[in-house]
Design a protein around this motif. Structure first.
Motif, PDB file in Angstrom:
ATOM      1  N   ALA A 111     -46.443  17.329 -64.885  1.00 39.74           N
ATOM      2  CA  ALA A 111     -46.945  18.031 -66.070  1.00 39.74           C
ATOM      3  C   ALA A 111     -48.459  17.998 -66.062  1.00 39.74           C
ATOM      4  O   ALA A 111     -49.072  16.956 -65.800  1.00 39.74           O
ATOM      5  CB  ALA A 111     -46.420  17.385 -67.349  1.00 39.74           C
ATOM      6  N   ALA A 112     -49.090  19.138 -66.360  1.00 42.32           N
ATOM      7  CA  ALA A 112     -50.551  19.217 -66.450  1.00 42.32           C
ATOM      8  C   ALA A 112     -50.923  19.828 -67.793  1.00 42.32           C
ATOM      9  O   ALA A 112     -50.354  20.848 -68.201  1.00 42.32           O
ATOM     10  CB  ALA A 112     -51.115  20.055 -65.314  1.00 42.32           C
ATOM     11  N   THR A 113     -51.874  19.206 -68.443  1.00 43.67           N
ATOM     12  CA  THR A 113     -52.284  19.667 -69.766  1.00 43.67           C
ATOM     13  C   THR A 113     -53.790  19.576 -69.907  1.00 43.67           C
ATOM     14  O   THR A 113     -54.448  18.801 -69.176  1.00 43.67           O
ATOM     15  CB  THR A 113     -51.614  18.829 -70.869  1.00 43.67           C
ATOM     16  OG1 THR A 113     -52.124  19.222 -72.147  1.00 43.67           O
ATOM     17  CG2 THR A 113     -51.873  17.346 -70.683  1.00 43.67           C
ATOM     18  N   SER A 145     -56.710  17.105 -79.928  1.00 47.11           N
ATOM     19  CA  SER A 145     -56.138  17.596 -81.184  1.00 47.11           C
ATOM     20  C   SER A 145     -54.613  17.605 -81.203  1.00 47.11           C
ATOM     21  O   SER A 145     -54.008  17.303 -82.228  1.00 47.11           O
ATOM     22  CB  SER A 145     -56.678  18.994 -81.507  1.00 47.11           C
ATOM     23  OG  SER A 145     -56.303  19.936 -80.526  1.00 47.11           O
ATOM     24  N   HIS A 146     -53.974  17.926 -80.084  1.00 51.34           N
ATOM     25  CA  HIS A 146     -52.504  17.956 -80.104  1.00 51.34           C
ATOM     26  C   HIS A 146     -51.914  16.560 -80.227  1.00 51.34           C
ATOM     27  O   HIS A 146     -50.808  16.399 -80.754  1.00 51.34           O
ATOM     28  CB  HIS A 146     -51.962  18.695 -78.885  1.00 51.34           C
ATOM     29  CG  HIS A 146     -51.880  20.173 -79.086  1.00 51.34           C
ATOM     30  ND1 HIS A 146     -50.902  20.762 -79.852  1.00 51.34           N
ATOM     31  CD2 HIS A 146     -52.688  21.174 -78.658  1.00 51.34           C
ATOM     32  CE1 HIS A 146     -51.087  22.078 -79.874  1.00 51.34           C
ATOM     33  NE2 HIS A 146     -52.170  22.353 -79.162  1.00 51.34           N
ATOM     34  N   VAL A 147     -52.643  15.568 -79.765  1.00 54.18           N
ATOM     35  CA  VAL A 147     -52.191  14.187 -79.971  1.00 54.18           C
ATOM     36  C   VAL A 147     -52.414  13.792 -81.427  1.00 54.18           C
ATOM     37  O   VAL A 147     -51.572  13.154 -82.049  1.00 54.18           O
ATOM     38  CB  VAL A 147     -52.930  13.235 -79.015  1.00 54.18           C
ATOM     39  CG1 VAL A 147     -52.513  11.785 -79.278  1.00 54.18           C
ATOM     40  CG2 VAL A 147     -52.638  13.615 -77.566  1.00 54.18           C
ATOM     41  N   SER A 179     -44.944  23.412 -76.884  1.00 55.05           N
ATOM     42  CA  SER A 179     -45.118  22.381 -77.910  1.00 55.05           C
ATOM     43  C   SER A 179     -44.487  21.066 -77.481  1.00 55.05           C
ATOM     44  O   SER A 179     -43.267  20.897 -77.548  1.00 55.05           O
ATOM     45  CB  SER A 179     -44.501  22.825 -79.242  1.00 55.05           C
ATOM     46  OG  SER A 179     -44.623  21.809 -80.214  1.00 55.05           O
ATOM     47  N   TYR A 180     -45.324  20.131 -77.067  1.00 56.38           N
ATOM     48  CA  TYR A 180     -44.813  18.791 -76.788  1.00 56.38           C
ATOM     49  C   TYR A 180     -44.353  18.111 -78.069  1.00 56.38           C
ATOM     50  O   TYR A 180     -43.411  17.311 -78.057  1.00 56.38           O
ATOM     51  CB  TYR A 180     -45.888  17.953 -76.102  1.00 56.38           C
ATOM     52  CG  TYR A 180     -46.006  18.233 -74.620  1.00 56.38           C
ATOM     53  CD1 TYR A 180     -45.017  17.781 -73.744  1.00 56.38           C
ATOM     54  CD2 TYR A 180     -47.075  18.954 -74.110  1.00 56.38           C
ATOM     55  CE1 TYR A 180     -45.110  18.032 -72.380  1.00 56.38           C
ATOM     56  CE2 TYR A 180     -47.173  19.210 -72.745  1.00 56.38           C
ATOM     57  CZ  TYR A 180     -46.178  18.753 -71.885  1.00 56.38           C
ATOM     58  OH  TYR A 180     -46.263  19.013 -70.538  1.00 56.38           O
ATOM     59  N   LYS A 181     -45.001  18.444 -79.172  1.00 59.75           N
ATOM     60  CA  LYS A 181     -44.576  17.838 -80.438  1.00 59.75           C
ATOM     61  C   LYS A 181     -43.166  18.285 -80.808  1.00 59.75           C
ATOM     62  O   LYS A 181     -42.351  17.485 -81.270  1.00 59.75           O
ATOM     63  CB  LYS A 181     -45.548  18.182 -81.566  1.00 59.75           C
ATOM     64  CG  LYS A 181     -45.137  17.551 -82.886  1.00 59.75           C
ATOM     65  CD  LYS A 181     -46.143  17.740 -83.999  1.00 59.75           C
ATOM     66  CE  LYS A 181     -45.661  17.017 -85.259  1.00 59.75           C
ATOM     67  NZ  LYS A 181     -46.616  17.135 -86.386  1.00 59.75           N
ATOM     68  N   ALA A 182     -42.869  19.573 -80.604  1.00 54.08           N
ATOM     69  CA  ALA A 182     -41.522  20.063 -80.913  1.00 54.08           C
ATOM     70  C   ALA A 182     -40.486  19.372 -80.026  1.00 54.08           C
ATOM     71  O   ALA A 182     -39.401  18.994 -80.492  1.00 54.08           O
ATOM     72  CB  ALA A 182     -41.461  21.579 -80.726  1.00 54.08           C
ATOM     73  N   LEU A 183     -40.802  19.194 -78.748  1.00 55.14           N
ATOM     74  CA  LEU A 183     -39.880  18.506 -77.844  1.00 55.14           C
ATOM     75  C   LEU A 183     -39.679  17.057 -78.274  1.00 55.14           C
ATOM     76  O   LEU A 183     -38.559  16.543 -78.275  1.00 55.14           O
ATOM     77  CB  LEU A 183     -40.422  18.555 -76.412  1.00 55.14           C
ATOM     78  CG  LEU A 183     -40.538  19.946 -75.764  1.00 55.14           C
ATOM     79  CD1 LEU A 183     -41.199  19.820 -74.399  1.00 55.14           C
ATOM     80  CD2 LEU A 183     -39.174  20.618 -75.650  1.00 55.14           C
ATOM     81  N   TYR A 184     -40.762  16.406 -78.625  1.00 50.14           N
ATOM     82  CA  TYR A 184     -40.692  15.003 -79.040  1.00 50.14           C
ATOM     83  C   TYR A 184     -39.884  14.860 -80.329  1.00 50.14           C
ATOM     84  O   TYR A 184     -39.001  13.996 -80.435  1.00 50.14           O
ATOM     85  CB  TYR A 184     -42.105  14.480 -79.234  1.00 50.14           C
ATOM     86  CG  TYR A 184     -42.178  13.071 -79.782  1.00 50.14           C
ATOM     87  CD1 TYR A 184     -42.000  11.974 -78.945  1.00 50.14           C
ATOM     88  CD2 TYR A 184     -42.431  12.845 -81.132  1.00 50.14           C
ATOM     89  CE1 TYR A 184     -42.065  10.683 -79.439  1.00 50.14           C
ATOM     90  CE2 TYR A 184     -42.502  11.562 -81.637  1.00 50.14           C
ATOM     91  CZ  TYR A 184     -42.313  10.486 -80.798  1.00 50.14           C
ATOM     92  OH  TYR A 184     -42.382   9.215 -81.293  1.00 50.14           O
ATOM     93  N   LEU A 242     -49.931  13.105 -74.106  1.00 52.28           N
ATOM     94  CA  LEU A 242     -49.146  14.215 -74.659  1.00 52.28           C
ATOM     95  C   LEU A 242     -47.876  14.486 -73.857  1.00 52.28           C
ATOM     96  O   LEU A 242     -46.769  14.426 -74.413  1.00 52.28           O
ATOM     97  CB  LEU A 242     -50.034  15.453 -74.767  1.00 52.28           C
ATOM     98  CG  LEU A 242     -49.501  16.602 -75.630  1.00 52.28           C
ATOM     99  CD1 LEU A 242     -49.310  16.154 -77.066  1.00 52.28           C
ATOM    100  CD2 LEU A 242     -50.456  17.793 -75.571  1.00 52.28           C
ATOM    101  N   PRO A 243     -47.952  14.759 -72.550  1.00 50.47           N
ATOM    102  CA  PRO A 243     -46.693  14.942 -71.808  1.00 50.47           C
ATOM    103  C   PRO A 243     -45.944  13.639 -71.568  1.00 50.47           C
ATOM    104  O   PRO A 243     -44.703  13.637 -71.492  1.00 50.47           O
ATOM    105  CB  PRO A 243     -47.149  15.571 -70.483  1.00 50.47           C
ATOM    106  CG  PRO A 243     -48.571  15.173 -70.339  1.00 50.47           C
ATOM    107  CD  PRO A 243     -49.128  15.078 -71.721  1.00 50.47           C
ATOM    108  N   SER A 244     -46.687  12.543 -71.465  1.00 46.79           N
ATOM    109  CA  SER A 244     -46.026  11.265 -71.154  1.00 46.79           C
ATOM    110  C   SER A 244     -45.055  10.848 -72.256  1.00 46.79           C
ATOM    111  O   SER A 244     -44.061  10.157 -71.986  1.00 46.79           O
ATOM    112  CB  SER A 244     -47.069  10.167 -70.955  1.00 46.79           C
ATOM    113  OG  SER A 244     -47.873  10.443 -69.826  1.00 46.79           O
TER     114      SER A 244
END
Length: 926
Positions: free
Chosen positions: A840-842, A683-685, A799-804, A848-850
Motif C-alpha cells: 500500500a502506498a499513500t 489529516s486522514h489520520v 477511504s481507509y477510515k471506511a475500511l477500518y 493509515l494503511p497499516s
C-alpha cells in the motif's frame, strides 16, 4: 461586597438624582472625573469658578437638549482641540462604574421577590445535583461555582429575554457557558422538562433511565442542547459567525428578517483564548446588532485571579470599545446607588478605579470591617460617605451581576441598541452563596462537596424550605405544580414562546436523486488534464445551478478561491457582502473580476480557517437552528484543517453538523515547492477519531462525484447526522471514465481499479493506492510486469477510515455473537481471491494503511510520507518520501523475496536499475 442573607433582595426605589449619564457606553461622571475615575486636576491659573461655569453649561445642555446633543458638543470640542494642537490623551476606558446610571434604569417588569425565590430554588438544585453525584461516585466532578456566579445573569434572561423558537418566530439563539450547565439543568427540572432520575444521574449517562451530560453536548442530548460550549473560546467565535450567517440568510432571501438575537455567555478568564476575541472586529464591521456577549466577570479562573495585578473588566472594555462594540458595564448593585449619590466629588468612582482585581477578590472574602478599613479607609471623605452604615451592611453591598435590576437594564439596552454588537461586562463573585465553602476563593472552581454546616448556611442564605436534617441529605426540591413559583415560571416562558434551550429539526429534506447532475463526471475528461480540485469546482458550479438545491449551497473559502480555481464563481453567484460592493474592483475589466453582492452566495472569509469553520458550523446546523437545509462546502489548504482547527471540527461533530469539508492541495507530495508547513501527510489520520466524520481520499473525478452525490443523499435527503472530509489535489492528469459499476466499492472504501492482464505469471502482487499516489501505483504495475514479470492488480483505496470502521464493527459483532455466523469485513471479502504480496502506498503517514492490515489475508508493506516536508517538486518529493512508482515496485519485489519467491540478487539489481540510492537519508528523521 455581597448580600449576606442570601435572598438577593432588590431595592424597589429608583434613585432619581444620580448624576451619571450614559451614551453609547461612555460614562461622564458629573464632569468631576477623568476617564479613569480620578478627579480632573485644575491647571494653574484656572480657578474653581471657571471650572464650575463650564460644568454648569454642560448641565444646562443636558437638561435642555439631552445627552445626545451634549455628546455631540463634547466631540466637536475634542476635535477642535486636536486641530488647535492640543494633545488630548486617549483612553478606551470609562470610569470603573455602571454604564447605565440608576436614574436611567427602566422599571423592572417582573415580580422581583418571586423571581428571587425561583432563582434560589434553581441554585439549590444545581448545587444538590453536583454534591449528590460526588457522594455517589467520588470525584465524578461537576461545577457549582460558575452557575453560582451567573445565576442572576441567566435568570433575568430566562424570565424576560430569551425567546423560544415557534412556528411563527425563529427565536433567539443562546450559547450557554459550559460550566454553568448544572444551573440550566436545574431550571429545566423546575419547568418539568427533566426528571429527578435524570438529575440523580448527572454525569452518569449510562445508568438505567439515562442521565445528564457533563456539559452542553447536542450529540448526547439532541433535543435539549444546541451548541457545545465548554471547550473555551469556541462559542464566542461561533456565535459571531452565527450572527453573521443569520444576516446572510436574510440578505439572500432564504429567511425573513427578524429581531432575533444571538446571546453568548462566557467567562472573563475565557477571553484569554485567542478565539474569544479573535473575530470581534468582524462583528462590528458587519454591524451585527443581533449579537450580544455577556461576560461573567467574576475575576477568577481555575488557579487564581484572571488579572490579579490589573483590571480585566477595564481591559475587556478597551478591547471591545476599540473594536467598535457597544459596551455596557454592570459593576455595582443597587445598594451602592445612595452612596454614589452622596459622593459629589467623584472620590468613590476614583477609588473604584484604583484597586486591582486581586484586591477586589480579597474584599469579597473579608469582613465588613475590613471593607471599611481597606476600601473606604483610603480617604476620610470616603469613610464619611459610609459612616451611617454598619459593617454588616458594607459586607452585603452587592455587585451588579447579582442585581436583577441592573442586569435587566443592561439586557434591555442591549436588545434595543442598533448598529453595533453589544458586550455586557457583569461583575460577579465566583461561588456566590457558597460562603466559607469557597465563595470568591481560588479553590472555588473545583468545589464539589459541602459539609453539613455549609449546606445549612447555603440553605438559609437562599431561603430553601428544608429543615436541618433534610438539608443534609441534599434533596432536589420542586414546589407543587400549582404553586405560585411554578405557575410564574411557566407563565414567563409561555410569554416568551416556550422553553430554552431546546433543539428541534424543522427543515425540509431534499427530494431529487440528482443522477443527471453528476453523470457527466462519470465519463472522464476525454484526455484533458485536470486536477481533482478542478473536477470538484465543476461539480460545485453545476450544483449551484440545480433548481432544487442550488440556492442552499454555501461555498466557503478562506482567501484561497483563486488558488482552488473558484474565481469563475465570483461573477455567477457573487461573494457575500452585507453592504454590497461600494467600490469598483481593480480587475473590473477582466472576465473573472472580484464581485461582491448583498445577495452573494460565496462566503469568502479572508485569512481565517477558524472563522471559516465557524461559518461551516453555522451553515451545517442551520437545519436545526433556522429550519433551513443549507449545504456548506468549505474548501481550504488541507494542512490548515485538522492540525489547526481540530477543536472546531470536534465541536462540529458534537453539534451534528452536516456538510462537506474539502482539504485542497492535499497530501504531502502533491503541493510543489511549498514546504513542510503546507504539506499535509496527517489529516486522514487526524480524521479517524471523529466518529461521525466520513473521510475520503479520491483519485478521480468520478469517485468525487459518487461520494458527493451519496453524501447529499445521506445528509439532506435521509437526514443522517454525519459530515464529510474529502481531500483534493492540484495535480493535473487525465481523468478516466468510471470502470463499470464500482459505486459500492468507492463508498465502502476500495475497489479493484485495474487488474493485471498477465494471468499466467506465478509472481503476483496487489497494489493499493489512494489519491494522486494511485497513479504511482499504476506506473509501478507497469514496471513490475514489464521488467520483472510480476502480475500486479491495482486497487483504489478511497477511504481507509471506511475500511477500518467496517472491520472493527464486524469484529465487535462477532465477539458479542459467538454462536452466530461470523461477519466478514468488506476489506477481507474484497481480497479473498487476491493472490500475491500486498503493498500500500499513500501520501499520508504509514499508520493509515497499516491500521487495516490485520484484516488482510497476508502481511502488508506500507509506504507513506512520515516526516517533515520539503520545498521541492512532486517527483523529487515522492522519491524523498519513497512513495513513487519505483519504491512501490521495490516494495513488491522485497515482499516476494521475503516469501522466497525471488532471490535477493533480483531485488539488489532492481535497486540499481531503478536508480534508488540505498544510502539516502531516512525521510522520517531528516
Amino acid at each position: 461586597m455581597q448580600q449576606a442573607n442570601g435572598m438577593d433582595r432588590d431595592r424597589s426605589d429608583v434613585m432619581n438624582n444620580e448624576e451619571t449619564l450614559v451614551n453609547d457606553g461612555a460614562t461622564v461622571n458629573n464632569g468631576a472625573a477623568a476617564d479613569n475615575g480620578a478627579p480632573i486636576p485644575v491647571p494653574h491659573g484656572l480657578d474653581d469658578l471657571e471650572v464650575q461655569e463650564w460644568l454648569e453649561s454642560l448641565d444646562s445642555v443636558l437638561e435642555s437638549s439631552g445627552p445626545e446633543v451634549a455628546t455631540e458638543i463634547l466631540e466637536r470640542l475634542r476635535a477642535h482641540a486636536t486641530v488647535s494642537g492640543i494633545d488630548l490623551p486617549f483612553s478606551a476606558n470609562t470610569p470603573y462604574a455602571n454604564t447605565i446610571p440608576a436614574r436611567l434604569e427602566p422599571l423592572f417588569p417582573g415580580d422581583q421577590e418571586l423571581e428571587r425565590r425561583i432563582k434560589s430554588l434553581i441554585r439549590w438544585n444545581a448545587l444538590a445535583m453536583v454534591v449528590r453525584a460526588n457522594r455517589v461516585e467520588h470525584n465524578i466532578g461537576g461545577h457549582i461555582s460558575t452557575y453560582a456566579s451567573a445565576a442572576t445573569l441567566y435568570e433575568v434572561g430566562f424570565n424576560h429575554f430569551f425567546r423560544a423558537r415557534t412556528p411563527e418566530f425563529e427565536g433567539d439563539t443562546v450559547y450557554f457557558q459550559g460550566h454553568a450547565s448544572p444551573g440550566i439543568y436545574a431550571r429545566a427540572f423546575l419547568e418539568g422538562r427533566l426528571s429527578v432520575q435524570k438529575l440523580e444521574n448527572f454525569r452518569r449517562e449510562l445508568k438505567p433511565g439515562g442521565g445528564l451530560s457533563s456539559y452542553p453536548h447536542p450529540w448526547l442530548m439532541p433535543d435539549f442542547w444546541e451548541f457545545p460550549t465548554v471547550s473555551m473560546g469556541l462559542s464566542p467565535l461561533m456565535s459571531i459567525y452565527q450572527a453573521r450567517f443569520a444576516r446572510y440568510l436574510e440578505d439572500r432571501g432564504l429567511k425573513p428578517a427578524t429581531d432575533a438575537k444571538i446571546w453568548a455567555f462566557l467567562g472573563d478568564g475565557e477571553t484569554d483564548e485567542p478565539e474569544s476575541l479573535g473575530a470581534i472586529t468582524l462583528a462590528s464591521r458587519e454591524k451585527l446588532d443581533n449579537l450580544i456577549f455577556v461576560v461573567n466577570c467574576n475575576l477568577q479562573r481555575l488557579d487564581g485571579p484572571v488579572r490579579g495585578n490589573g483590571q480585566i473588566i477595564q481591559e475587556l472594555e478597551s478591547a471591545f470599545r476599540g473594536a467598535g462594540w457597544n459596551v455596557i458595564k454592570v459593576l455595582w448593585g443597587s445598594e451602592w446607588d445612595p452612596i454614589l449619590e452622596r459622593d459629589t466629588e467623584g472620590l468613590l468612582v476614583k477609588r473604584m478605579g484604583e484597586l486591582v482585581d486581586g484586591e477586589y477578590q480579597k474584599l469579597v472574602v473579608e469582613s465588613g470591617a475590613y471593607v471599611r478599613q481597606h476600601f473606604f479607609g483610603s480617604d476620610p471623605r470616603l469613610l464619611h460617605l459610609v459612616e451611617p452604615l454598619p459593617d454588616e451592611a458594607l459586607r452585603r453591598l452587592r455587585l451588579g451581576g447579582h442585581d436583577p435590576r441592573k442586569v435587566y437594564a443592561a439586557y434591555k439596552a442591549a436588545v434595543e441598541f442598533k448598529g453595533r454588537p453589544t458586550v455586557i461586562l457583569a461583575r460577579t463573585i465566583k461561588g456566590y452563596g457558597l460562603g466559607e465553602a469557597g465563595e470568591g476563593k481560588n479553590v472555588t472552581h473545583q468545589q464539589k462537596k459541602l459539609n453539613e454546616e455549609e449546606l445549612q448556611v447555603f440553605r438559609s442564605r437562599f431561603g430553601i424550605p428544608l429543615n436541618d436534617q433534610d438539608c443534609i441529605e441534599v434533596p432536589f426540591y420542586r414546589p407543587a405544580e400549582d404553586s405560585i413559583e411554578i405557575q410564574y415560571l411557566r407563565a414567563r416562558r409561555e410569554a416568551l414562546g416556550g422553553y430554552v434551550p431546546q433543539r428541534s429539526v424543522r427543515s425540509e429534506s431534499l427530494v431529487a436523486d440528482h443522477d443527471e447532475l453528476f453523470k457527466e463526471f462519470h465519463d472522464g475528461s476525454e484526455g484533458r488534464e485536470v486536477s481533482t480540485t478542478m473536477a470538484y469546482v465543476g461539480m460545485l458550479r453545476k450544483m449551484l445551478r440545480d433548481p432544487e438545491m442550488g440556492k442552499f449551497i454555501v461555498p466557503i473559502v478562506p482567501d484561497e478561491a483563486r488558488t482552488f480555481g473558484m474565481e469563475s464563481l465570483f461573477r455567477t453567484v457573487g461573494i457575500y457582502s452585507s453592504v454590497g460592493q461600494r467600490y469598483q474592483p481593480v480587475d473590473v475589466n477582466t472576465l473573472l473580476y472580484y464581485k461582491e453582492a448583498k445577495d452573494g452566495q460565496i462566503l469568502e472569509e479572508g485569512i481565517t480557517e477558524a472563522g471559516s469553520m465557524a461559518s461551516f458550523i453555522a451553515a451545517g446546523t442551520a437545519y436545526a437552528t433556522h429550519g433551513i437545509n443549507t449545504i456548506p462546502f468549505f474548501i481550504y489548504y488541507s494542512m490548515f484543517g485538522f492540525q489547526r482547527i481540530a477543536d472546531f471540527i470536534w465541536a462540529a461533530a458534537d453539534m451534528r453538523t452536516r456538510g462537506f469539508l474539502l482539504g485542497g492541495t492535499a497530501g504531502r507530495t502533491t503541493l510543489s515547492g511549498e514546504g513542510l508547513q503546507h504539506q499535509d501527510g496527517n489529516s486522514h489520520v487526524l480524521a479517524l477519531p471523529v466518529p461521525n466524520l466520513v473521510a475520503y481520499d479520491p483519485a478521480f473525478a468520478y469517485e468525487i462525484a459518487v461520494i458527493i452525490q451519496d453524501g447529499i443523499r445521506r445528509m439532506y435527503k435521509d437526514g443522517e447526522n454525519i459530515f464529510y472530509y474529502i481531500t483534493l489535489m492540484n495535480e493535473p492528469y487525465a481523468m478516466p471514465a468510471m470502470p463499470g459499476d464500482v459505486k459500492e466499492g468507492i463508498l465502502r472504501g476500495m475497489y479493484k481499479f485495474r487488474a493485471s492482464e498477465n494471468k499466467k505469471s506465478k509472481l503476483r502482487a496487489q497494489l493499493f493506492g489512494s489519491g494522486s499516489i494511485l497513479r504511482e501505483a499504476l506506473q509501478a504495475q507497469d514496471i513490475l510486469e514489464q521488467k520483472y514479470g510480476v502480475a500486479a492488480d491495482v486497487w483504489s483505496v478511497t477511504s481507509y477510515k471506511a475500511l477500518y470502521t467496517d472491520a472493527v464493527e464486524a469484529e465487535r459483532w462477532n465477539r458479542l455473537h459467538p454462536g452466530e455466523r461470523p461477519r466478514v469485513p468488506y476489506l477481507t471479502q474484497s481480497l479473498a481471491d487476491a493472490s500475491g504480496v500486498l503493498v500500500a502506498a499513500t501520501d499520508y503517514i504509514k499508520t493509515l494503511p497499516s491500521m487495516v492490515s490485520k484484516w488482510m489475508p497476508r502481511r502488508l508493506a506500507a509506504l507513506g510520507t512520515d516526516g517533515f516536508g520539503r520545498s521541492e517538486g512532486r517527483q523529487a518529493l515522492r522519491n524523498f518520501f519513497e512513495v513513487d512508482a519505483r519504491f512501490i515496485a521495490l516494495a513488491a519485489l522485497h515482499e516476494l523475496q521475503q516469501d522466497g519467491k525471488i532471490e535477493p540478487s533480483v531485488v539488489a539489481k532492481a535497486i540499481k536499475d531503478l536508480g534508488i540510492d540505498p544510502e539516502k537519508s531516512n525521510p522520517v528523521i531528516s
